[in-house]
Write a protein that holds these residues in place. Structure first.
Motif, PDB file in Angstrom:
ATOM      1  N   UNK A  16      -0.121  -2.778 -10.131  1.00  0.00           N
ATOM      2  CA  UNK A  16      -1.429  -3.011  -9.527  1.00  0.00           C
ATOM      3  C   UNK A  16      -1.291  -3.594  -8.126  1.00  0.00           C
ATOM      4  N   UNK A  17      -0.356  -4.514  -7.942  1.00  0.00           N
ATOM      5  CA  UNK A  17      -0.152  -5.102  -6.614  1.00  0.00           C
ATOM      6  C   UNK A  17       0.352  -4.054  -5.631  1.00  0.00           C
ATOM      7  N   UNK A  18       1.263  -3.194  -6.073  1.00  0.00           N
ATOM      8  CA  UNK A  18       1.788  -2.146  -5.197  1.00  0.00           C
ATOM      9  C   UNK A  18       0.694  -1.149  -4.828  1.00  0.00           C
ATOM     10  N   UNK A  19      -0.138  -0.794  -5.784  1.00  0.00           N
ATOM     11  CA  UNK A  19      -1.231   0.135  -5.513  1.00  0.00           C
ATOM     12  C   UNK A  19      -2.245  -0.469  -4.548  1.00  0.00           C
ATOM     13  N   UNK A  20      -2.594  -1.734  -4.762  1.00  0.00           N
ATOM     14  CA  UNK A  20      -3.540  -2.401  -3.859  1.00  0.00           C
ATOM     15  C   UNK A  20      -2.956  -2.510  -2.455  1.00  0.00           C
ATOM     16  N   UNK A  21      -1.680  -2.825  -2.355  1.00  0.00           N
ATOM     17  CA  UNK A  21      -1.040  -2.917  -1.037  1.00  0.00           C
ATOM     18  C   UNK A  21      -0.998  -1.548  -0.359  1.00  0.00           C
ATOM     19  N   UNK A  22      -0.713  -0.505  -1.123  1.00  0.00           N
ATOM     20  CA  UNK A  22      -0.669   0.844  -0.565  1.00  0.00           C
ATOM     21  C   UNK A  22      -2.016   1.229   0.036  1.00  0.00           C
ATOM     22  N   UNK A  23      -3.091   0.997  -0.721  1.00  0.00           N
ATOM     23  CA  UNK A  23      -4.414   1.366  -0.223  1.00  0.00           C
ATOM     24  C   UNK A  23      -4.867   0.468   0.923  1.00  0.00           C
ATOM     25  N   UNK A  24      -4.452  -0.790   0.924  1.00  0.00           N
ATOM     26  CA  UNK A  24      -4.805  -1.683   2.025  1.00  0.00           C
ATOM     27  C   UNK A  24      -4.091  -1.270   3.308  1.00  0.00           C
ATOM     28  N   UNK A  29      -9.227  -0.879   7.643  1.00  0.00           N
ATOM     29  CA  UNK A  29     -10.608  -1.235   7.972  1.00  0.00           C
ATOM     30  C   UNK A  29     -11.450  -1.480   6.724  1.00  0.00           C
ATOM     31  N   UNK A  30     -11.098  -0.834   5.622  1.00  0.00           N
ATOM     32  CA  UNK A  30     -11.885  -0.964   4.407  1.00  0.00           C
ATOM     33  C   UNK A  30     -11.568  -2.225   3.612  1.00  0.00           C
ATOM     34  N   UNK A  31     -10.556  -2.960   4.033  1.00  0.00           N
ATOM     35  CA  UNK A  31     -10.171  -4.154   3.289  1.00  0.00           C
ATOM     36  C   UNK A  31     -11.263  -5.217   3.369  1.00  0.00           C
ATOM     37  N   UNK A  32     -11.885  -5.363   4.517  1.00  0.00           N
ATOM     38  CA  UNK A  32     -12.863  -6.422   4.725  1.00  0.00           C
ATOM     39  C   UNK A  32     -14.309  -5.923   4.707  1.00  0.00           C
ATOM     40  N   UNK A  33     -14.549  -4.742   4.161  1.00  0.00           N
ATOM     41  CA  UNK A  33     -15.905  -4.195   4.084  1.00  0.00           C
ATOM     42  C   UNK A  33     -16.664  -4.947   2.988  1.00  0.00           C
ATOM     43  N   UNK A  34     -17.874  -5.365   3.322  1.00  0.00           N
ATOM     44  CA  UNK A  34     -18.716  -6.080   2.355  1.00  0.00           C
ATOM     45  C   UNK A  34     -19.418  -5.082   1.439  1.00  0.00           C
TER      46      UNK A  34
END
Length: 101
Positions: A16-24, A29-34
């Motif tokens: 899960x951490x690797x997948x989240x890091x990959x997408x981040x 830009x989508x990391x901080x989208x509200x």
């Protein structure tokens, strides 16, 4: 039996951490989208629907204590309760996103 869950849990956390890091990294830009109101409502509805199988599973686990099952059965029932509640939550969210609520 419970010790067999430790490596599985570690593998899931790492995946899960690797997948989240990959997408981040892929879309920074989508990391901080509200979240907007629609997304918050969809997440709230999904969480609300997942509450019921979670409560029923907790009651089933408490009732199972009186029938003196083995600890492995208790553990499997607890995991099944959490997995079922998560499937309901994610399934409801996907349904609501698809329907456009």
């Amino acid at each position: 039996m419970a010790w067999m869950l430790v490596p599985v849990t570690i593998i899931i956390i790492v995946a899960m951490a690797a997948t989240a890091a990959f997408f981040a990294i892929r879309a920074p830009k989508e990391v901080h989208v509200k979240e907007d109101e629609r997304e918050r409502g969809i997440h709230l509805r999904g969480t609300h629907l997942a509450y019921y199988p979670l409560v029923l599973g907790c009651w089933a686990n408490m009732i199972a204590i009186f029938y003196r099952f083995t600890p492995g059965v208790y553990l499997n029932m607890l995991i099944a309760t959490v997995v079922l509640a998560e499937l309901v939550r994610v399934g409801a969210q996907l349904y609501y996103y698809r329907r456009g609520y």
